[in-house]
Design a protein around this motif. Structure first.
Motif, PDB file in Angstrom:
ATOM      1  N   PHE A  24      10.963  -0.142   2.131  1.00 23.59           N
ATOM      2  CA  PHE A  24       9.905  -0.567   1.206  1.00 23.59           C
ATOM      3  C   PHE A  24       8.680   0.337   1.362  1.00 23.59           C
ATOM      4  CE2 PHE A  24       5.967  -2.781   0.317  1.00 23.59           C
ATOM      5  CZ  PHE A  24       6.185  -3.147  -1.005  1.00 23.59           C
ATOM      6  N   PHE A  70      -6.181  -4.238  -5.142  1.00 20.79           N
ATOM      7  CA  PHE A  70      -4.915  -3.614  -5.532  1.00 20.79           C
ATOM      8  C   PHE A  70      -4.010  -4.608  -6.227  1.00 20.79           C
ATOM      9  CE2 PHE A  70      -3.966  -5.348  -1.338  1.00 20.79           C
ATOM     10  CZ  PHE A  70      -2.619  -5.695  -1.382  1.00 20.79           C
ATOM     11  N   GLY A  72       0.490  -5.305  -7.102  1.00 16.59           N
ATOM     12  CA  GLY A  72       1.864  -4.944  -6.758  1.00 16.59           C
ATOM     13  C   GLY A  72       2.749  -5.345  -7.920  1.00 16.59           C
ATOM     14  N   TYR A 136       8.641   0.299  -7.002  1.00 16.43           N
ATOM     15  CA  TYR A 136       7.462  -0.509  -6.687  1.00 16.43           C
ATOM     16  C   TYR A 136       6.223   0.256  -7.156  1.00 16.43           C
ATOM     17  CZ  TYR A 136       4.153  -3.446  -4.235  1.00 16.43           C
ATOM     18  OH  TYR A 136       3.120  -4.306  -3.951  1.00 16.43           O
ATOM     19  N   ARG A 138       2.075   0.523  -7.284  1.00 12.30           N
ATOM     20  CA  ARG A 138       0.871   0.086  -6.557  1.00 12.30           C
ATOM     21  C   ARG A 138      -0.387   0.633  -7.251  1.00 12.30           C
ATOM     22  NH1 ARG A 138      -0.380  -1.793  -1.529  1.00 12.30           N
ATOM     23  NH2 ARG A 138       1.057  -3.426  -2.159  1.00 12.30           N
ATOM     24  N   TYR A 168      11.858  -5.968   0.684  1.00 10.34           N
ATOM     25  CA  TYR A 168      10.650  -5.907   1.522  1.00 10.34           C
ATOM     26  C   TYR A 168      10.977  -6.238   2.977  1.00 10.34           C
ATOM     27  CZ  TYR A 168       5.956  -6.680   3.226  1.00 10.34           C
ATOM     28  OH  TYR A 168       4.795  -6.607   3.952  1.00 10.34           O
ATOM     29  N   LYS A 196      -6.597  -9.901  -4.575  1.00 11.40           N
ATOM     30  CA  LYS A 196      -5.739  -8.976  -3.843  1.00 11.40           C
ATOM     31  C   LYS A 196      -6.669  -7.851  -3.400  1.00 11.40           C
ATOM     32  CE  LYS A 196      -0.968  -7.968  -4.378  1.00 11.40           C
ATOM     33  NZ  LYS A 196      -0.486  -8.776  -3.273  1.00 11.40           N
ATOM     34  N   TYR A 201      -5.831  -8.412   3.795  1.00  8.24           N
ATOM     35  CA  TYR A 201      -4.648  -8.004   4.561  1.00  8.24           C
ATOM     36  C   TYR A 201      -5.074  -7.462   5.925  1.00  8.24           C
ATOM     37  CZ  TYR A 201      -2.246  -9.041   0.269  1.00  8.24           C
ATOM     38  OH  TYR A 201      -1.749  -9.721  -0.820  1.00  8.24           O
ATOM     39  N   SER A 235       2.859 -12.012   2.882  1.00  8.20           N
ATOM     40  CA  SER A 235       3.069 -11.192   1.685  1.00  8.20           C
ATOM     41  C   SER A 235       3.702 -11.988   0.555  1.00  8.20           C
ATOM     42  CB  SER A 235       3.976 -10.022   2.038  1.00  8.20           C
ATOM     43  OG  SER A 235       5.204 -10.551   2.456  1.00  8.20           O
ATOM     44  N   GLY A 301       7.216 -13.579  -4.229  1.00  7.77           N
ATOM     45  CA  GLY A 301       6.263 -12.473  -4.326  1.00  7.77           C
ATOM     46  C   GLY A 301       6.915 -11.302  -5.037  1.00  7.77           C
ATOM     47  N   THR A 302       6.109 -10.360  -5.498  1.00  5.99           N
ATOM     48  CA  THR A 302       6.686  -9.192  -6.176  1.00  5.99           C
ATOM     49  C   THR A 302       7.553  -8.413  -5.201  1.00  5.99           C
ATOM     50  OG1 THR A 302       4.847  -9.067  -7.692  1.00  5.99           O
ATOM     51  CG2 THR A 302       6.134  -7.053  -7.407  1.00  5.99           C
ATOM     52  N   ALA A 303       6.988  -8.098  -4.032  1.00  2.29           N
ATOM     53  CA  ALA A 303       7.759  -7.341  -3.045  1.00  2.29           C
ATOM     54  C   ALA A 303       8.859  -8.222  -2.462  1.00  2.29           C
ATOM     55  CB  ALA A 303       6.833  -6.825  -1.947  1.00  2.29           C
TER      56      ALA A 303
HETATM   57  C1  COI Z   1       3.446  -7.560  -3.477  1.00  4.08           C
HETATM   58  O1  COI Z   1       4.276  -8.460  -3.380  1.00  4.08           O
HETATM   59  O2  COI Z   1       3.469  -6.763  -4.413  1.00  4.08           O
HETATM   60  C2  COI Z   1       2.389  -7.380  -2.499  1.00  4.08           C
HETATM   61  O3  COI Z   1       1.402  -6.797  -2.829  1.00  4.08           O
HETATM   62  C3  COI Z   1       2.591  -7.821  -1.126  1.00  4.08           C
HETATM   63  C4  COI Z   1       2.373  -6.664  -0.243  1.00  4.08           C
HETATM   64  C5  COI Z   1       1.371  -6.948   0.769  1.00  4.08           C
HETATM   65  C6  COI Z   1       3.609  -6.036   0.229  1.00  4.08           C
END
Ligand code: COI
Length: 359
Positions: A24, A70, A72, A136, A138, A168, A196, A201, A235, A301-303
């Protein structure tokens, strides 16, 4: 509508040979999107350039005061070779909410989505072809004023980078062990828990490291005031199936309003489940486990996508869930969500957006 200037790389990188071993966020594509903000002028100079370092003065404010946010998101390759995004407008509006709290100028939703589509289009060959792997994405914005005064910056940079990625967690879809954190907190009312921002984090790393040393994948955060109610995991958001009903923390300022969380709740409603968004005491979760009523626990979660949890440890007590196996509802949610994302199931909700070849 942004007028994006494109400078293509003259030295394309080698793409990963084995898409089953991407990990990841370790490999990055050939290009990145950049756009500047200057007070009085607004957002300007949207551009796509070869991926590379960003030269910065050591006194750039983000290094000192962490004015940064940020997002994701992911791009998925469908069976016919096309590429699609999942609810990109939700990420765009969540980034606006984060921007508001961090005193960062907002990026219009349509500009954010256009920028994401453009970078994914240019690097579309990097979108993996293998099941379970995706690109992915960002997007992030940070303060670029130079100086040590603590103020909202007058300059910012919006960047989007992309990383072909697999699961992830190293465990993939195997259930994970979670440590319920009873000392440190992640958020409190009035702070930045719903955003976010990198700072959330940074503050979570110590607890995460200590939990990892003890063999856990992540920590489950409790509310910052009473340390009594479940909130979210490092996460991902988290959901509990207790005696047929689904419980998850409400998004009232201290919990990240996850795009996956929201989508899963919509699916659960469609399937006739009662979803309770509110306060759930960790003591009641452990009690439900003792009584055999804690049927399934999973993160969203996305990741993380939909990640089953097999164990919760809180103050020396252990709750074992589902005999260490993924539960049937968790599996059905995972299959349905990823089915829609990868275009294997019909998208009756209009959640996916095809990235048309334009560049
Ligand atoms: C996501 O799930 O996209 C996130 O931003 C979590 C990340 C901290 C890996």
């Amino acid at each position: 509508m942004l007028n994006i200037q494109v400078t293509r790389t003259t030295a394309p990188k080698q793409k990963p040979q084995d898409e089953t071993k991407l990990g990841f966020g370790k490999i990055f594509t050939d290009h990145m999107f950049l756009m500047d903000y200057t007070a009085g002028e607004g957002w300007h100079d949207p551009r796509i350039v070869p991926y590379g370092p960003l030269p910065m003065d050591p006194a750039t404010t983000v290094f000192h005061y962490a004015q940064e946010i940020f997002e994701g998101m992911k791009a998925y390759r469908t069976a016919d070779g096309s590429v699609q995004l999942f609810r990109p407008d939700c990420n765009a509006s969540r980034m606006q909410d984060s921007a508001d709290r961090l005193c960062i100028p907002k990026i219009p939703v349509e500009d954010f989505v256009q920028a994401v589509e453009a970078i994914v289009d240019i690097d579309r060959d990097w979108v993996p072809h293998t099941d379970g792997a995706s690109l992915y994405i960002r997007p992030f914005v940070f303060a670029t004023d130079v100086g040590l005064g603590v103020h909202a910056s007058r300059h910012y940079l919006f960047v989007i980078i992309c990383s072909p990625s697999g699961a992830y967690y190293a465990e993939g879809l195997d259930p994970v062990r979670i440590y319920v954190e009873d000392e440190y907190i992640r958020a409190a009312p009035g702070l930045t828990g719903f955003t976010k921002c990198g700072g959330n984090y940074a503050a979570s790393i110590k607890a995460g490291e200590l939990a990892e040393e003890k063999g856990f994948s992540q920590v489950l955060w409790l509310d910052g005031v009473e340390k009594k109610y479940v909130e979210e995991v490092g996460s991902m958001n988290i959901m509990f199936k207790i005696d047929g009903k689904i419980y998850t923390a409400a998004c009232t300022g201290t919990v990240l309003p996850g795009v996956t969380r929201r989508s899963i709740i919509e699916l659960l409603h469609d399937w006739g489940y009662e979803v309770v968004e509110g306060k759930l005491a960790i003591a009641d979760v452990m009690k439900a486990a003792d009584e055999g009523k804690l049927e399934e626990v999973f993160g969203t979660g996305t990741a993380a996508v939909v990640s089953p949890v097999k164990e919760l440890d809180w103050e020396g007590k252990v709750a074992l869930i589902g005999g260490g196996k993924i539960g049937p509802l968790t599996q059905k949610l995972y299959d349905t969500l990823t089915g829609i994302q990868w275009g294997k199931l019909p998208d009756t909700k209009g959640w996916t957006v095809k990235v048309e070849p334009r560049y």
